[in-house]
Design a protein around this motif. Structure first.
Motif, mmCIF file in Angstrom:
data_model
loop_
_atom_site.group_PDB
_atom_site.id
_atom_site.type_symbol
_atom_site.label_atom_id
_atom_site.label_comp_id
_atom_site.label_asym_id
_atom_site.label_seq_id
_atom_site.Cartn_x
_atom_site.Cartn_y
_atom_site.Cartn_z
ATOM 1 N N ILE A 16 0.833 -1.203 0.000
ATOM 2 C CA ILE A 16 0.000 0.000 0.000
ATOM 3 C C ILE A 16 0.870 1.257 0.000
ATOM 4 O O ILE A 16 0.560 2.229 -0.695
ATOM 5 C CB ILE A 16 -0.980 -0.016 1.192
ATOM 6 N N VAL A 17 1.958 1.245 0.737
ATOM 7 C CA VAL A 17 2.875 2.405 0.715
ATOM 8 C C VAL A 17 3.437 2.589 -0.692
ATOM 9 O O VAL A 17 3.479 3.710 -1.216
ATOM 10 C CB VAL A 17 4.006 2.241 1.762
ATOM 11 N N ASN A 18 3.845 1.501 -1.327
ATOM 12 C CA ASN A 18 4.369 1.598 -2.694
ATOM 13 C C ASN A 18 3.291 2.022 -3.684
ATOM 14 O O ASN A 18 3.560 2.804 -4.601
ATOM 15 C CB ASN A 18 5.009 0.274 -3.110
ATOM 16 N N LEU A 19 2.067 1.529 -3.496
ATOM 17 C CA LEU A 19 0.956 1.941 -4.351
ATOM 18 C C LEU A 19 0.666 3.429 -4.161
ATOM 19 O O LEU A 19 0.431 4.148 -5.129
ATOM 20 C CB LEU A 19 -0.293 1.108 -4.044
ATOM 21 N N TYR A 20 0.707 3.895 -2.928
ATOM 22 C CA TYR A 20 0.509 5.314 -2.627
ATOM 23 C C TYR A 20 1.550 6.171 -3.360
ATOM 24 O O TYR A 20 1.203 7.185 -3.975
ATOM 25 C CB TYR A 20 0.585 5.550 -1.115
ATOM 26 N N LYS A 21 2.802 5.743 -3.286
ATOM 27 C CA LYS A 21 3.855 6.487 -3.993
ATOM 28 C C LYS A 21 3.576 6.525 -5.492
ATOM 29 O O LYS A 21 3.706 7.573 -6.126
ATOM 30 C CB LYS A 21 5.239 5.872 -3.718
ATOM 31 N N LEU A 32 -7.975 9.965 -2.615
ATOM 32 C CA LEU A 32 -8.352 8.570 -2.369
ATOM 33 C C LEU A 32 -7.160 7.767 -1.850
ATOM 34 O O LEU A 32 -7.309 6.936 -0.948
ATOM 35 C CB LEU A 32 -8.895 7.926 -3.646
ATOM 36 N N SER A 33 -5.999 8.023 -2.418
ATOM 37 C CA SER A 33 -4.809 7.266 -2.011
ATOM 38 C C SER A 33 -4.435 7.558 -0.561
ATOM 39 O O SER A 33 -3.933 6.673 0.136
ATOM 40 C CB SER A 33 -3.636 7.557 -2.950
ATOM 41 N N LYS A 34 -4.703 8.773 -0.080
ATOM 42 C CA LYS A 34 -4.418 9.093 1.325
ATOM 43 C C LYS A 34 -5.332 8.293 2.245
ATOM 44 O O LYS A 34 -4.909 7.797 3.286
ATOM 45 C CB LYS A 34 -4.575 10.586 1.591
ATOM 46 N N GLN A 35 -6.587 8.127 1.839
ATOM 47 C CA GLN A 35 -7.524 7.309 2.615
ATOM 48 C C GLN A 35 -7.040 5.858 2.651
ATOM 49 O O GLN A 35 -7.082 5.203 3.687
ATOM 50 C CB GLN A 35 -8.918 7.377 1.997
ATOM 51 N N LEU A 36 -6.601 5.362 1.488
ATOM 52 C CA LEU A 36 -6.134 3.978 1.403
ATOM 53 C C LEU A 36 -4.878 3.753 2.230
ATOM 54 O O LEU A 36 -4.760 2.728 2.906
ATOM 55 C CB LEU A 36 -5.889 3.574 -0.055
ATOM 56 N N ILE A 37 -3.954 4.692 2.223
ATOM 57 C CA ILE A 37 -2.723 4.471 2.996
ATOM 58 C C ILE A 37 -3.030 4.450 4.487
ATOM 59 O O ILE A 37 -2.418 3.685 5.238
ATOM 60 C CB ILE A 37 -1.597 5.469 2.636
ATOM 61 N N ARG A 38 -3.997 5.244 4.919
ATOM 62 C CA ARG A 38 -4.357 5.236 6.340
ATOM 63 C C ARG A 38 -4.956 3.893 6.741
ATOM 64 O O ARG A 38 -4.539 3.288 7.730
ATOM 65 C CB ARG A 38 -5.342 6.365 6.636
ATOM 66 N N SER A 39 -5.957 3.442 5.976
ATOM 67 C CA SER A 39 -6.618 2.188 6.354
ATOM 68 C C SER A 39 -5.728 0.977 6.071
ATOM 69 O O SER A 39 -5.685 0.033 6.875
ATOM 70 C CB SER A 39 -7.967 2.049 5.647
ATOM 71 N N GLY A 40 -5.008 0.999 4.967
ATOM 72 C CA GLY A 40 -4.187 -0.142 4.567
ATOM 73 C C GLY A 40 -3.013 -0.418 5.476
ATOM 74 O O GLY A 40 -2.605 -1.572 5.643
ATOM 75 N N THR A 41 -2.454 0.628 6.066
ATOM 76 C CA THR A 41 -1.342 0.429 6.992
ATOM 77 C C THR A 41 -1.830 0.206 8.418
ATOM 78 O O THR A 41 -1.116 -0.360 9.240
ATOM 79 C CB THR A 41 -0.355 1.615 6.956
ATOM 80 N N SER A 42 -3.054 0.622 8.697
ATOM 81 C CA SER A 42 -3.631 0.446 10.026
ATOM 82 C C SER A 42 -3.943 -1.014 10.344
ATOM 83 O O SER A 42 -3.929 -1.417 11.511
ATOM 84 C CB SER A 42 -4.905 1.286 10.144
ATOM 85 N N ILE A 43 -4.202 -1.803 9.309
ATOM 86 C CA ILE A 43 -4.520 -3.225 9.525
ATOM 87 C C ILE A 43 -3.392 -3.889 10.312
ATOM 88 O O ILE A 43 -3.613 -4.475 11.375
ATOM 89 C CB ILE A 43 -4.732 -3.960 8.190
#
Length: 114
Positions: A16-21, A32-43
């Protein structure tokens, strides 16, 4: 001994970090990517906290939060695909990972919430 959900959620966070970059640098997508990095790394963060929980109730609470974050991540992934920020190949790859993580978390939560 290796903990499957801890390993998978950490590796997913790295993806997810690499996808965000990729999304912010190549596609200039920032919302949208900021939302994903928050939830994706929180898991993975919640799974790790659960492993060190002070009680069974603490473990259950953290695993349930991890599941909620995984479900949210799946939503953002689907939205990024439908809005054409992710290719079909990118989507299929990352969706497979999140569905696997969700299935594991659902199983853990069902077993520990009883």
């Amino acid at each position: 001994m290796e903990n499957a959900i801890e390993t998978k959620s950490f590796e997913f966070a790295v993806r997810i970090v690499n996808l965000y970059k990729h999304l912010t640098e190549s596609k200039k997508e920032f919302v949208l990517s900021k939302q994903l990095i928050r939830s994706g790394t929180s898991i993975g963060a919640n799974v790790t906290e659960a492993q060190k929980g002070q009680s069974k109730a603490d473990f259950n609470a953290k695993m349930n939060i991890a599941l909620k974050e995984a479900n949210e991540s799946e939503y953002w992934i689907r939205l990024l695909y439908r809005t054409e920020y992710l290719t079909k190949e990118e989507f299929n790859s990352v969706e497979k990972d999140i569905k696997e993580i969700i299935a594991i978390l659902v199983s853990i939560c069902k077993k520990t919430n009883t």
